[in-house]
Design a protein around this motif. Structure first.
Motif, PDB file in Angstrom:
ATOM      1  N   LEU A 183     117.131  42.275 -64.836  1.00 25.20           N
ATOM      2  CA  LEU A 183     117.917  43.133 -63.959  1.00 25.20           C
ATOM      3  C   LEU A 183     117.077  44.314 -63.497  1.00 25.20           C
ATOM      4  O   LEU A 183     116.184  44.760 -64.220  1.00 25.20           O
ATOM      5  N   ASP A 184     117.371  44.827 -62.321  1.00 24.88           N
ATOM      6  CA  ASP A 184     116.758  46.086 -61.909  1.00 24.88           C
ATOM      7  C   ASP A 184     117.445  47.265 -62.566  1.00 24.88           C
ATOM      8  O   ASP A 184     116.804  48.270 -62.884  1.00 24.88           O
ATOM      9  N   ALA A 185     118.755  47.160 -62.777  1.00 21.96           N
ATOM     10  CA  ALA A 185     119.498  48.234 -63.429  1.00 21.96           C
ATOM     11  C   ALA A 185     120.916  47.758 -63.717  1.00 21.96           C
ATOM     12  O   ALA A 185     121.381  46.752 -63.157  1.00 21.96           O
ATOM     13  N   LEU A 186     121.580  48.486 -64.595  1.00 23.50           N
ATOM     14  CA  LEU A 186     123.022  48.370 -64.749  1.00 23.50           C
ATOM     15  C   LEU A 186     123.681  49.389 -63.829  1.00 23.50           C
ATOM     16  O   LEU A 186     123.121  50.454 -63.560  1.00 23.50           O
ATOM     17  N   VAL A 187     124.883  49.090 -63.359  1.00 22.91           N
ATOM     18  CA  VAL A 187     125.640  50.031 -62.549  1.00 22.91           C
ATOM     19  C   VAL A 187     127.049  50.135 -63.135  1.00 22.91           C
ATOM     20  O   VAL A 187     127.696  49.122 -63.412  1.00 22.91           O
ATOM     21  N   LEU A 188     127.524  51.365 -63.332  1.00 20.44           N
ATOM     22  CA  LEU A 188     128.819  51.593 -63.964  1.00 20.44           C
ATOM     23  C   LEU A 188     129.294  53.007 -63.669  1.00 20.44           C
ATOM     24  O   LEU A 188     128.501  53.857 -63.243  1.00 20.44           O
ATOM     25  N   PRO A 189     130.571  53.286 -63.883  1.00 14.69           N
ATOM     26  CA  PRO A 189     131.026  54.669 -63.711  1.00 14.69           C
ATOM     27  C   PRO A 189     130.326  55.577 -64.722  1.00 14.69           C
ATOM     28  O   PRO A 189     130.130  55.195 -65.887  1.00 14.69           O
ATOM     29  N   THR A 190     129.955  56.782 -64.288  1.00 14.11           N
ATOM     30  CA  THR A 190     129.316  57.710 -65.219  1.00 14.11           C
ATOM     31  C   THR A 190     130.276  58.100 -66.318  1.00 14.11           C
ATOM     32  O   THR A 190     129.926  58.079 -67.505  1.00 14.11           O
ATOM     33  N   THR A 191     131.494  58.467 -65.961  1.00 14.61           N
ATOM     34  CA  THR A 191     132.528  58.797 -66.942  1.00 14.61           C
ATOM     35  C   THR A 191     133.769  57.978 -66.632  1.00 14.61           C
ATOM     36  O   THR A 191     134.018  57.607 -65.486  1.00 14.61           O
ATOM     37  N   ALA A 192     134.566  57.736 -67.650  1.00 11.24           N
ATOM     38  CA  ALA A 192     135.783  56.946 -67.475  1.00 11.24           C
ATOM     39  C   ALA A 192     136.903  57.743 -66.831  1.00 11.24           C
ATOM     40  O   ALA A 192     137.848  57.163 -66.300  1.00 11.24           O
ATOM     41  N   ILE A 193     136.786  59.079 -66.869  1.00  9.75           N
ATOM     42  CA  ILE A 193     137.858  59.934 -66.374  1.00  9.75           C
ATOM     43  C   ILE A 193     137.307  61.000 -65.428  1.00  9.75           C
ATOM     44  O   ILE A 193     136.111  61.286 -65.437  1.00  9.75           O
ATOM     45  N   THR A 194     138.175  61.564 -64.617  1.00 11.28           N
ATOM     46  CA  THR A 194     137.832  62.746 -63.842  1.00 11.28           C
ATOM     47  C   THR A 194     138.073  63.978 -64.717  1.00 11.28           C
ATOM     48  O   THR A 194     138.519  63.860 -65.860  1.00 11.28           O
ATOM     49  N   ALA A 195     137.776  65.146 -64.197  1.00 13.23           N
ATOM     50  CA  ALA A 195     137.812  66.368 -65.005  1.00 13.23           C
ATOM     51  C   ALA A 195     139.234  66.754 -65.402  1.00 13.23           C
ATOM     52  O   ALA A 195     140.076  67.017 -64.533  1.00 13.23           O
ATOM     53  N   PRO A 196     139.521  66.820 -66.720  1.00 12.23           N
ATOM     54  CA  PRO A 196     140.838  67.306 -67.167  1.00 12.23           C
ATOM     55  C   PRO A 196     140.946  68.819 -66.992  1.00 12.23           C
ATOM     56  O   PRO A 196     139.960  69.516 -66.760  1.00 12.23           O
ATOM     57  N   LYS A 197     142.151  69.343 -67.153  1.00  6.47           N
ATOM     58  CA  LYS A 197     142.376  70.777 -67.077  1.00  6.47           C
ATOM     59  C   LYS A 197     141.879  71.471 -68.343  1.00  6.47           C
ATOM     60  O   LYS A 197     142.061  70.967 -69.455  1.00  6.47           O
ATOM     61  N   ILE A 198     141.264  72.617 -68.170  1.00  4.95           N
ATOM     62  CA  ILE A 198     140.747  73.391 -69.301  1.00  4.95           C
ATOM     63  C   ILE A 198     141.869  73.704 -70.284  1.00  4.95           C
ATOM     64  O   ILE A 198     141.717  73.553 -71.502  1.00  4.95           O
ATOM     65  N   ALA A 199     143.010  74.137 -69.771  1.00  6.90           N
ATOM     66  CA  ALA A 199     144.116  74.556 -70.632  1.00  6.90           C
ATOM     67  C   ALA A 199     144.647  73.416 -71.493  1.00  6.90           C
ATOM     68  O   ALA A 199     145.191  73.653 -72.578  1.00  6.90           O
ATOM     69  N   ASP A 200     144.491  72.186 -71.022  1.00  5.45           N
ATOM     70  CA  ASP A 200     144.994  71.042 -71.787  1.00  5.45           C
ATOM     71  C   ASP A 200     144.101  70.698 -72.975  1.00  5.45           C
ATOM     72  O   ASP A 200     144.539  69.985 -73.897  1.00  5.45           O
ATOM     73  N   LEU A 201     142.856  71.184 -72.970  1.00  7.65           N
ATOM     74  CA  LEU A 201     141.902  70.804 -74.012  1.00  7.65           C
ATOM     75  C   LEU A 201     141.504  71.955 -74.935  1.00  7.65           C
ATOM     76  O   LEU A 201     141.174  71.729 -76.090  1.00  7.65           O
TER      77      LEU A 201
END
Length: 436
Positions: free
Chosen positions: A351-369
């Motif tokens: 293969l030349d490379a693997l391709v995949l999403p960098t992260t499984a999620i988008t940015a959550p809210k600061i207050a939630d974490l």
């Protein structure tokens, strides 16, 4: 969208960056830990003088660069995002990666905020504040190189230098909509960078373009600067790792990734499903405790005995886990990792490379974490899951921003150790295709 190349004098661009940092409505007070205003002005003026005389030092000369708050700068304490080190002895020698940037004419504007001791992919810092995501200030920037990504996305710097132990350049790059590079570990010396994991740490740049990342990477690696030759996407062999790394994706991430695959397919890329059965033995090898936790427990052992209460509680808990792992389990994991690195390298030869999403999620809210350890842990694991694979298998990887509406989403290319130049050429072509 890809930002245009730097234009105008270095001093003018520097002053624009300083104005962005000083803007009371912006994130400069949280993104930047320390500023080198007068030194940066002197460096910018010197770069402009060289340019007028036709004596430029190359494509990095006069570029405005921020650096993560874990690099040694002579005469100041290296605080690594922690209040524990505010009174530490000042560094006496500059980190080699930063010294090489200066020698190439880089204008170092300041140090950027980070997760304490680089120990999470979230980017929350209770000591210096958490810089808000450029797409939505109520959301996390990603970590651990949080302030650096915000500094580039918000126009406070043109390039930023971070560290990457499990995704710490690629995660904030993906969540903030810029490019983040994790080179092969050996390329850039980690001397003078406060460590998280001796086994996994690497030094890499973030910027708006692959070209800027390639320039900074070459300088830090001590290589001769050269143009980034074009690569045709037609016939490029990219593997899509079906299974764990594509599970539990946010709807926005899944849509962006599928749209990107469609663009690449129309551009002539050969896409093939890859099961990557080596992920299961990777998880088994580190099941008793990840390398970062075990090695961080060693690095912080003295402070843990006397000043445990001064740690960010979310970081302290992860280090505490490493203190419980027997030496025999650590040795087993290291030996097993060496076997799996060889096996993964062999697996990627076709293969030349693997391709995949960098992260499984988008940015959550600061207050939630920030005050919910369970929510923090869940988000941290989802952020680290995909990029950390490249660190474990000693690969090189890059995150590229996808042209999506709403919160930023990143796509990642991963390839064999030592194939950094090829990775950068592919990434430049992919970025161009995705933004067309």
């Amino acid at each position: 969208m890809t930002k245009p190349a730097a234009t105008g004098s270095s001093r003018d661009r520097l002053e624009a960056c300083l104005a962005r940092i000083a803007d009371p409505a912006g994130e400069g007070h949280r993104a930047m830990i320390r500023l080198y205003t007068e030194g940066a002005r002197a460096a910018a003026d010197a770069a402009d003088a060289r340019a007028r005389l036709g004596l430029g030092l190359g494509p990095l000369d006069g570029r405005i660069i921020s650096i993560k708050d874990l690099f040694d700068i002579p005469g100041e304490a290296t605080t690594a995002g922690s209040k524990l080190l505010r009174d530490a002895a000042p560094a006496t020698v500059e980190a080699p990666a930063i010294a090489r940037l200066r020698a190439a004419g880089a204008v170092i504007i300041g140090k950027t905020n980070m997760t304490e001791f680089a120990f999470s992919g979230v980017g929350i810092n209770p000591h210096y504040g958490t810089p808000g995501n450029p797409a939505d200030r109520s959301r996390i920037p990603g970590g651990s190189s949080s302030g650096g990504a915000v500094s580039v996305a918000d126009g406070m710097a043109e390039i930023t230098i971070g560290s990457d132990t499990g995704g710490s350049t690629r995660i904030p790059a993906a969540l903030c909509g810029i490019v983040g590079l994790k080179p092969s570990q050996y390329r850039v010396p980690t001397t003078g960078a406060f460590p998280l994991s001796f086994s996994l740490d690497s030094i890499g740049p973030m910027a708006s373009t692959v070209t800027d990342c390639a320039i900074a990477d070459a300088v830090m690696a001590g290589e001769m600067l050269a143009p980034l030759p074009a690569v045709s996407l037609n016939g490029l062999r990219l593997g899509v790792p079906r299974g764990l790394l594509l599970d539990n994706l946010d709807a926005a991430v899944a849509r962006g990734f599928d749209a990107a695959l469609a663009v690449l397919g129309k551009s002539g890329v050969s896409l093939s499903d890859q099961p990557l059965d080596l992920l299961a033995p990777m998880l088994e090898a580190t099941g008793k405790g990840p390398f970062a936790a075990i090695e961080a427990a060693h690095i912080h052992r003295d402070w843990f005995e006397s000043r445990a209460a001064d740690f960010d509680p979310l970081v302290r808990g992860r280090i505490e886990r490493g203190r419980t792992i027997p030496a025999m389990d650590y040795v087993f994991a290291q030996r097993r990792r060496a076997e799996l690195i060889r096996a993964m390298d062999a697996r990627l030869t076709d293969l030349d490379a693997l391709v995949l999403p960098t992260t499984a999620i988008t940015a959550p809210k600061i207050a939630d974490l920030a005050n919910d350890e369970t929510a923090f842990t869940t988000a941290n694991l989802l952020l680290l899951r995909n990029p950390s694979m490249a660190n474990f298998f000693d690969l090189c990887a890059i995150s590229l921003p996808l042209p999506v509406s709403g919160l930023p989403v990143g796509i990642m290319l991963v390839t064999r150790n030592g194939h950094d130049h090829r990775l950068l050429r592919m990434a430049a072509a992919v970025q161009t295709a995705l933004c067309a």
